[in-house]
Design an enzyme around this catalytic site. Structure first.
Site, PDB file in Angstrom:
ATOM      1  N   GLY A 168      -3.618  -1.606  -2.607  1.00 52.26           N
ATOM      2  CA  GLY A 168      -2.173  -1.521  -2.846  1.00 52.26           C
ATOM      3  C   GLY A 168      -1.853  -2.032  -4.242  1.00 52.26           C
ATOM      4  O   GLY A 168      -2.740  -2.477  -4.971  1.00 52.26           O
ATOM      5  N   ASP A 209      -0.040  -8.671   1.374  1.00 55.87           N
ATOM      6  CA  ASP A 209      -0.966  -7.656   0.843  1.00 55.87           C
ATOM      7  C   ASP A 209      -1.900  -8.327  -0.164  1.00 55.87           C
ATOM      8  O   ASP A 209      -1.451  -9.116  -0.988  1.00 55.87           O
ATOM      9  CB  ASP A 209      -0.159  -6.544   0.151  1.00 55.87           C
ATOM     10  CG  ASP A 209      -0.949  -5.258   0.000  1.00 55.87           C
ATOM     11  OD1 ASP A 209      -0.495  -4.221   0.509  1.00 55.87           O
ATOM     12  OD2 ASP A 209      -2.031  -5.289  -0.628  1.00 55.87           O
ATOM     13  N   GLY A 218       0.836  -1.211   0.000  1.00 55.22           N
ATOM     14  CA  GLY A 218       0.000   0.000   0.000  1.00 55.22           C
ATOM     15  C   GLY A 218       0.860   1.247   0.000  1.00 55.22           C
ATOM     16  O   GLY A 218       2.096   1.174  -0.040  1.00 55.22           O
ATOM     17  N   PHE A 219       0.193   2.362   0.070  1.00 52.35           N
ATOM     18  CA  PHE A 219       0.893   3.655   0.009  1.00 52.35           C
ATOM     19  C   PHE A 219       1.876   3.799   1.178  1.00 52.35           C
ATOM     20  O   PHE A 219       3.096   3.920   0.972  1.00 52.35           O
ATOM     21  CB  PHE A 219      -0.182   4.750  -0.016  1.00 52.35           C
ATOM     22  CG  PHE A 219       0.273   6.092   0.440  1.00 52.35           C
ATOM     23  CD1 PHE A 219       1.386   6.708  -0.135  1.00 52.35           C
ATOM     24  CD2 PHE A 219      -0.420   6.758   1.441  1.00 52.35           C
ATOM     25  CE1 PHE A 219       1.798   7.965   0.296  1.00 52.35           C
ATOM     26  CE2 PHE A 219      -0.016   8.011   1.868  1.00 52.35           C
ATOM     27  CZ  PHE A 219       1.098   8.614   1.306  1.00 52.35           C
ATOM     28  N   ILE A 220       1.406   3.740   2.403  1.00 50.27           N
ATOM     29  CA  ILE A 220       2.320   3.922   3.545  1.00 50.27           C
ATOM     30  C   ILE A 220       3.195   2.681   3.709  1.00 50.27           C
ATOM     31  O   ILE A 220       4.404   2.773   3.946  1.00 50.27           O
ATOM     32  CB  ILE A 220       1.532   4.214   4.842  1.00 50.27           C
ATOM     33  CG1 ILE A 220       0.683   5.478   4.686  1.00 50.27           C
ATOM     34  CG2 ILE A 220       2.502   4.363   6.034  1.00 50.27           C
ATOM     35  CD1 ILE A 220      -0.222   5.802   5.867  1.00 50.27           C
ATOM     36  N   LEU A 279      -0.518  -2.880   8.896  1.00 48.51           N
ATOM     37  CA  LEU A 279      -1.093  -1.729   8.189  1.00 48.51           C
ATOM     38  C   LEU A 279      -2.236  -2.135   7.264  1.00 48.51           C
ATOM     39  O   LEU A 279      -2.917  -1.274   6.707  1.00 48.51           O
ATOM     40  CB  LEU A 279       0.004  -1.025   7.351  1.00 48.51           C
ATOM     41  CG  LEU A 279       0.829   0.064   8.042  1.00 48.51           C
ATOM     42  CD1 LEU A 279       1.606  -0.486   9.220  1.00 48.51           C
ATOM     43  CD2 LEU A 279       1.783   0.719   7.054  1.00 48.51           C
ATOM     44  N   LYS A 296     -11.920   0.534  13.665  1.00 48.45           N
ATOM     45  CA  LYS A 296     -10.572   0.858  14.162  1.00 48.45           C
ATOM     46  C   LYS A 296     -10.578   0.948  15.692  1.00 48.45           C
ATOM     47  O   LYS A 296      -9.602   0.602  16.353  1.00 48.45           O
ATOM     48  CB  LYS A 296     -10.081   2.179  13.543  1.00 48.45           C
ATOM     49  CG  LYS A 296      -9.686   2.029  12.101  1.00 48.45           C
ATOM     50  CD  LYS A 296      -8.410   1.191  11.994  1.00 48.45           C
ATOM     51  CE  LYS A 296      -7.957   0.968  10.586  1.00 48.45           C
ATOM     52  NZ  LYS A 296      -6.752   0.136  10.512  1.00 48.45           N
ATOM     53  N   TYR A 324     -16.102   2.664   9.854  1.00 42.88           N
ATOM     54  CA  TYR A 324     -14.631   2.619   9.786  1.00 42.88           C
ATOM     55  C   TYR A 324     -14.048   3.029  11.136  1.00 42.88           C
ATOM     56  O   TYR A 324     -13.160   2.356  11.676  1.00 42.88           O
ATOM     57  CB  TYR A 324     -14.142   3.553   8.671  1.00 42.88           C
ATOM     58  CG  TYR A 324     -12.643   3.594   8.544  1.00 42.88           C
ATOM     59  CD1 TYR A 324     -11.936   2.477   8.120  1.00 42.88           C
ATOM     60  CD2 TYR A 324     -11.936   4.750   8.857  1.00 42.88           C
ATOM     61  CE1 TYR A 324     -10.556   2.511   8.005  1.00 42.88           C
ATOM     62  CE2 TYR A 324     -10.557   4.795   8.745  1.00 42.88           C
ATOM     63  CZ  TYR A 324      -9.874   3.672   8.319  1.00 42.88           C
ATOM     64  OH  TYR A 324      -8.511   3.704   8.212  1.00 42.88           O
TER      65      TYR A 324
END
Ligand code: UDP
Length: 326
Positions: free
Chosen positions: A36, A31, A10-12, A80, A157, A153
């Site tokens: 991603g 992943d 993914g991005f991060i 993540l 979390k 969401y």
């Protein structure tokens, strides 16, 4: 060290993977490529210094067998993997809840069995709809009704945080929880709603820049490399275990002002239009008016402070989109 990064394509996650590889770690990525992409790991794969220490597994965190194998061989886990992005959550409500709650539970379960230190990526969404700033880790939380799916969401979390803390309290599992505020940088796609890559791409294409609502809602933004430094700093610090940390930027800006700054920086003649929420989202959508973190807790523990200001962030994102497209 052997590091497992769920969501590592993914991005991060992909930036974190590169940082870990750069310091000599072996990196295992798990992943499912839902948001991603393998393209995010291309640089690491093409770099002869790091390619041989990067192992990519395309699979879901809901696959117990795979999760068991990878948790077993790694020393620490950065978790993540999650359904992310307001747009993605609204389009995939059931899958998002399943991945975020069951997936994290499985990660924690295997980390607990193998006694592996785990960092859980949570979100500033957990705070809900506060108007005050800055948000401190032990603030109360305020959510809208369950008919407004955005809050699923936040609630998922929140359950991840409770589950992680419960594992820590009942089994002594070393867990660290990080609430990530709006993170920006190269490879972030605007496809799932993220405002800066979307607005920058619109401005560069000469298309109308879409500011939702009255544009007076505010955010702060953090550059992805600063976030990665915060994550590795917390993982390496024994004092972080059992704790929750905000990681975010401190420069508050309204989305309308952000749009004006982006059009000025790109030299774009795109008009900045205000789009009613009802035109952009399902009618039950609810936005967050304000979101600014206190980062005193992480600063006091690890000395972390974001190095990249908003203008520098925008310059980097604009340059990236110019070079590679949105
Ligand atoms: N936003 C906007 N135009 C867009 C995308 C987003 O005005 O094309 C707004 C969105 O309504 C929110 C802010 O920008 O107020 C940040 O949105 P994003 O989805 O990036 O992150 P959020 O903070 O909502 O999770």
């Amino acid at each position: 060290m052997r590091v497992l990064i769920t969501g590592g394509a993914g991005f991060i996650g992909s930036h974190l993977a590169q940082a870990c590889l750069a310091r000599g770690d072996e990196v295992y990525v798990l992943d499912d490529l839902s948001t991603g992409s393998l393209e995010n790991l291309r640089e690491a794969k093409e770099n002869p210094e790091t390619a041989g220490r990067l192992f990519v597994h395309v699979d879901s965190i809901l696959n117990d067998q795979r999760l068991m194998e990878l948790t077993g061989i790694c020393d620490v886990v950065f978790h993540l993997a999650a359904a992310v992005g307001v747009r993605y959550i609204l389009d995939n409500p059931l899958l998002s809840i399943r991945v975020n709650i069951q997936g994290t539970e499985k990660v924690l379960e295997w980390c607990s069995k193998f006694r592996k230190k785990v960092l859980i990526a949570s979100s500033s969404e957990v705070y809900g709809k506060h108007l005050h700033a800055p948000l401190v880790e032990d603030d109360n939380i305020i959510y809208g009704p369950t008919s407004r799916f955005r809050w699923s969401y936040a609630a998922s979390k929140l359950m991840d945080e409770f589950t992680a803390l419960a594992y820590h309290r009942t089994t002594g599992l070393p867990v660290i929880i990080v609430r990530l505020f709006n993170t920006v940088g190269p490879r972030q796609t605007g496809a799932y709603g993220m405002v800066i890559p979307r607005l920058a791409a619109q401005a560069l294409a000469g298309e109308p820049v879409t500011v939702y609502g009255d544009g007076k809602q505010t955010r702060t933004f953090t550059y992805v490399e600063d976030v990665v430094e915060a994550l590795t700093g917390l993982m390496d610090h024994p004092g972080a275990v059992g704790e929750i940390f905000n990681v975010g930027g401190t420069e508050e800006i309204s989305i309308h002002d952000l749009a004006l700054r982006i059009t000025a920086m790109t030299g774009s003649s795109s008009p900045v239009g205000l789009i009613p929420y009802e035109s952009a989202f399902p009618k039950e959508f609810e936005d967050m008016r304000r979101r600014v973190p206190s980062i005193e807790k992480i600063r006091a523990l690890t000395g972390f402070t974001p190095k990249t200001g908003l203008d520098a962030i925008l310059e980097k994102v604009i340059a990236h989109i110019k070079a590679r497209g949105a």
